[in-house]
Design a protein around this motif. Structure first.
Motif, PDB file in Angstrom:
ATOM      1  N   THR A   1      -3.967   0.195  -9.704  1.00 57.76           N
ATOM      2  CA  THR A   1      -3.557   0.267  -8.243  1.00 57.76           C
ATOM      3  C   THR A   1      -3.746  -1.276  -7.754  1.00 57.76           C
ATOM      4  O   THR A   1      -4.746  -1.853  -7.913  1.00 57.76           O
ATOM      5  N   LEU A   2      -2.552  -1.718  -6.995  1.00 55.46           N
ATOM      6  CA  LEU A   2      -2.490  -3.041  -6.745  1.00 55.46           C
ATOM      7  C   LEU A   2      -2.681  -3.414  -5.214  1.00 55.46           C
ATOM      8  O   LEU A   2      -2.198  -2.527  -4.241  1.00 55.46           O
ATOM      9  N   TYR A   3      -3.623  -4.265  -4.757  1.00 57.63           N
ATOM     10  CA  TYR A   3      -3.937  -4.312  -3.404  1.00 57.63           C
ATOM     11  C   TYR A   3      -3.205  -5.707  -2.924  1.00 57.63           C
ATOM     12  O   TYR A   3      -3.489  -6.822  -3.396  1.00 57.63           O
ATOM     13  N   GLU A   4      -2.535  -5.408  -1.599  1.00 58.15           N
ATOM     14  CA  GLU A   4      -2.060  -6.387  -1.067  1.00 58.15           C
ATOM     15  C   GLU A   4      -2.384  -6.196   0.464  1.00 58.15           C
ATOM     16  O   GLU A   4      -1.560  -5.684   1.316  1.00 58.15           O
ATOM     17  N   GLY A   5      -3.362  -6.798   0.906  1.00 56.99           N
ATOM     18  CA  GLY A   5      -4.023  -6.592   2.022  1.00 56.99           C
ATOM     19  C   GLY A   5      -4.434  -5.244   2.001  1.00 56.99           C
ATOM     20  O   GLY A   5      -5.281  -4.761   1.070  1.00 56.99           O
ATOM     21  N   ASN A   6      -4.056  -4.511   3.338  1.00 59.07           N
ATOM     22  CA  ASN A   6      -4.212  -3.047   3.197  1.00 59.07           C
ATOM     23  C   ASN A   6      -3.338  -2.235   2.466  1.00 59.07           C
ATOM     24  O   ASN A   6      -3.451  -0.783   2.424  1.00 59.07           O
ATOM     25  N   ILE A   7      -2.447  -2.609   2.201  1.00 64.11           N
ATOM     26  CA  ILE A   7      -1.144  -1.986   1.524  1.00 64.11           C
ATOM     27  C   ILE A   7      -1.335  -1.860  -0.075  1.00 64.11           C
ATOM     28  O   ILE A   7      -1.825  -2.919  -0.770  1.00 64.11           O
ATOM     29  N   THR A   8      -1.243  -0.818  -0.484  1.00 64.89           N
ATOM     30  CA  THR A   8      -1.718  -0.316  -2.141  1.00 64.89           C
ATOM     31  C   THR A   8      -0.315   0.092  -2.799  1.00 64.89           C
ATOM     32  O   THR A   8       0.131   0.780  -1.804  1.00 64.89           O
ATOM     33  N   SER A   9      -0.312  -0.119  -3.829  1.00 64.50           N
ATOM     34  CA  SER A   9       1.116   0.410  -4.630  1.00 64.50           C
ATOM     35  C   SER A   9       0.353   0.683  -6.244  1.00 64.50           C
ATOM     36  O   SER A   9      -0.677   0.004  -6.611  1.00 64.50           O
ATOM     37  N   LYS A  10       1.009   1.440  -6.867  1.00 66.25           N
ATOM     38  CA  LYS A  10       0.326   2.020  -8.224  1.00 66.25           C
ATOM     39  C   LYS A  10       1.425   1.782  -9.337  1.00 66.25           C
ATOM     40  O   LYS A  10       2.766   1.879  -8.823  1.00 66.25           O
ATOM     41  N   ILE A  11       0.805   1.078 -10.320  1.00 61.92           N
ATOM     42  CA  ILE A  11       1.958   0.751 -11.551  1.00 61.92           C
ATOM     43  C   ILE A  11       1.339   1.340 -12.599  1.00 61.92           C
ATOM     44  O   ILE A  11       0.102   1.520 -12.843  1.00 61.92           O
ATOM     45  N   ASN A  12       2.068   1.680 -13.698  1.00 69.85           N
ATOM     46  CA  ASN A  12       1.564   2.295 -14.982  1.00 69.85           C
ATOM     47  C   ASN A  12       1.508   1.024 -16.078  1.00 69.85           C
ATOM     48  O   ASN A  12       2.740   0.412 -16.154  1.00 69.85           O
ATOM     49  N   LYS A  13       0.508   0.744 -16.597  1.00 68.00           N
ATOM     50  CA  LYS A  13       0.749  -0.353 -17.662  1.00 68.00           C
ATOM     51  C   LYS A  13       0.237   0.177 -19.010  1.00 68.00           C
ATOM     52  O   LYS A  13      -1.054   1.090 -18.823  1.00 68.00           O
TER      53      LYS A  13
END
Lengths: 185, 169
Positions: free
Chosen positions: B133-145
């Motif tokens: 889960t990546l945090y950009e301020g309050n915005i989050t996005s998910k990636i698979n690695k």
């Protein structure tokens, strides 16, 4: 300002400069425990919490530290160590890793290392119907030996093959193994 | 004139030791190692191949601690955290934090699975699939690695994470 006075001031300043080194050291070591780490082999690298130490004596606050002692060819010593005024000595001796066999080296990135030292490896294993030449499965860089599997009458063929490759068979520790008939059921 | 002379003498005596003290104090401060304040416990769920029961927990912890990155965390703090899971000679202490390119400031990782891959000798290589889960301020996005992690044997025979890299597998 007279020259004499100037020299006096500079000398005084240098003395204070040296004194500042000890003052800074004292402040940094204040309220800390002197921890001595003794390791064998002595030229092992010591890390504490992932930080490489420059000497085997360090001043630490009491608490837990991940101590690691590393040296190539040895198993790493690694321990979460509680440091306090009583437990302030760490000593360990590293255990040597078993040497890699030639088989392991040739399968890994160390293939060139093995062939540089023993170029004959490039020809091995050699398998004809009558003779089989291979490095012994237990061969290492320090103890290299060749197994020849052939009938007694054909052993010379194997030795000549090694000569043909440009090597002197006398340079190798050669073991003649019992030959098994390939037609045997 | 006399006043100027006194000031010059005073500066000649005091400035070099003060500078020296500052330099020596800073050098010593940079070599200070702080104790480990908290040792994280691990009780999350993930799937692991049979035979990896003994190593799966340290592998999951190692991968999560490596892939968990925070721009506000100092390199020293991060290395201290990683030292709990990776060997002392691991190259991991020199790696860049690739998950937190600006504006992403933080990444939190969860291990999904641990799989065995073929390895030789006394080392063990594993493939670890994660969701980050990546945090950009309050915005989050998910990636698979996916990460390839190698373990090496230490003095007491236990397998310990040595190196880690991203994998395309």
């Amino acid at each position: 300002m007279t020259r004499k006075l100037f020299i006096l001031l500079i000398s005084f300043s240098i003395i204070l400069f040296i004194g500042s080194y000890f003052a800074a050291q004292y402040l940094n070591q204040k309220d800390k425990i002197e921890v001595t780490i003794s390791v064998v082999p002595q030229d092992s690298k010591i890390t504490i919490n992932g930080k490489l130490l420059q000497s085997n004596k360090i001043y630490l606050q009491s608490g837990k530290y991940m101590i690691s002692v590393i040296k190539d060819g040895y198993f790493e010593y690694r321990k979460l160590q509680e440091v306090n005024s009583i437990d302030n000595q760490i000593s360990t001796s590293l255990n040597q890793k078993p040497e890699k066999t030639i088989g392991q080296l040739t399968l890994s990135n160390d293939y060139n290392l093995a062939t540089n030292i023993y170029p004959i490896i490039k020809h091995l294993p050699y398998d004809s119907f009558l003779v089989k030449i291979a490095y012994s499965p237990s061969s290492t860089l320090s103890l290299f030996s060749i197994d020849i599997t052939a009938y007694e009458g054909y052993r010379k063929i194997a030795v000549d093959k090694i000569k043909n490759w440009g090597y002197n068979p006398a340079d190798f520790d050669i073991k003649f193994l019992k030959y098994e008939n390939p037609f045997k059921l | 004139m006399v006043k100027n002379n006194i000031i010059t003498k005073f500066l000649l005596i005091t400035i070099p030791p003060l500078i020296g003290f500052g330099i020596f104090y800073t050098i010593n401060q940079s070599s200070i190692i702080n104790p480990i304040s908290n040792i994280p416990s691990y009780n999350k769920t993930y799937s692991a191949d049979a035979g990896l029961e003994n190593v799966s927990q340290i592998v999951a912890s190692a991968v999560e601690n490596y892939a968990n990155q925070d721009s506000s965390e100092s390199i020293e703090k991060r290395n201290q955290r990683l030292s709990l899971f990776f060997t002392g000679d691991s190259p991991v202490y020199k790696y860049e934090q690739k998950n937190i390119n600006p504006p992403i400031s933080r990444s939190i990782t969860e291990v999904n699975s641990i799989n065995n891959i073929e390895s030789e000798g006394i080392d063990l290589n594993l493939l670890v699939k994660t969701t980050i889960t990546l945090y950009e301020g309050n915005i989050t996005s998910k990636i698979n690695k996916n990460y390839l992690i190698s373990l090496t044997k230490i003095y007491d025979g236990t397998m310990t994470p040595y190196d880690i890299k991203e994998s395309e597998l």
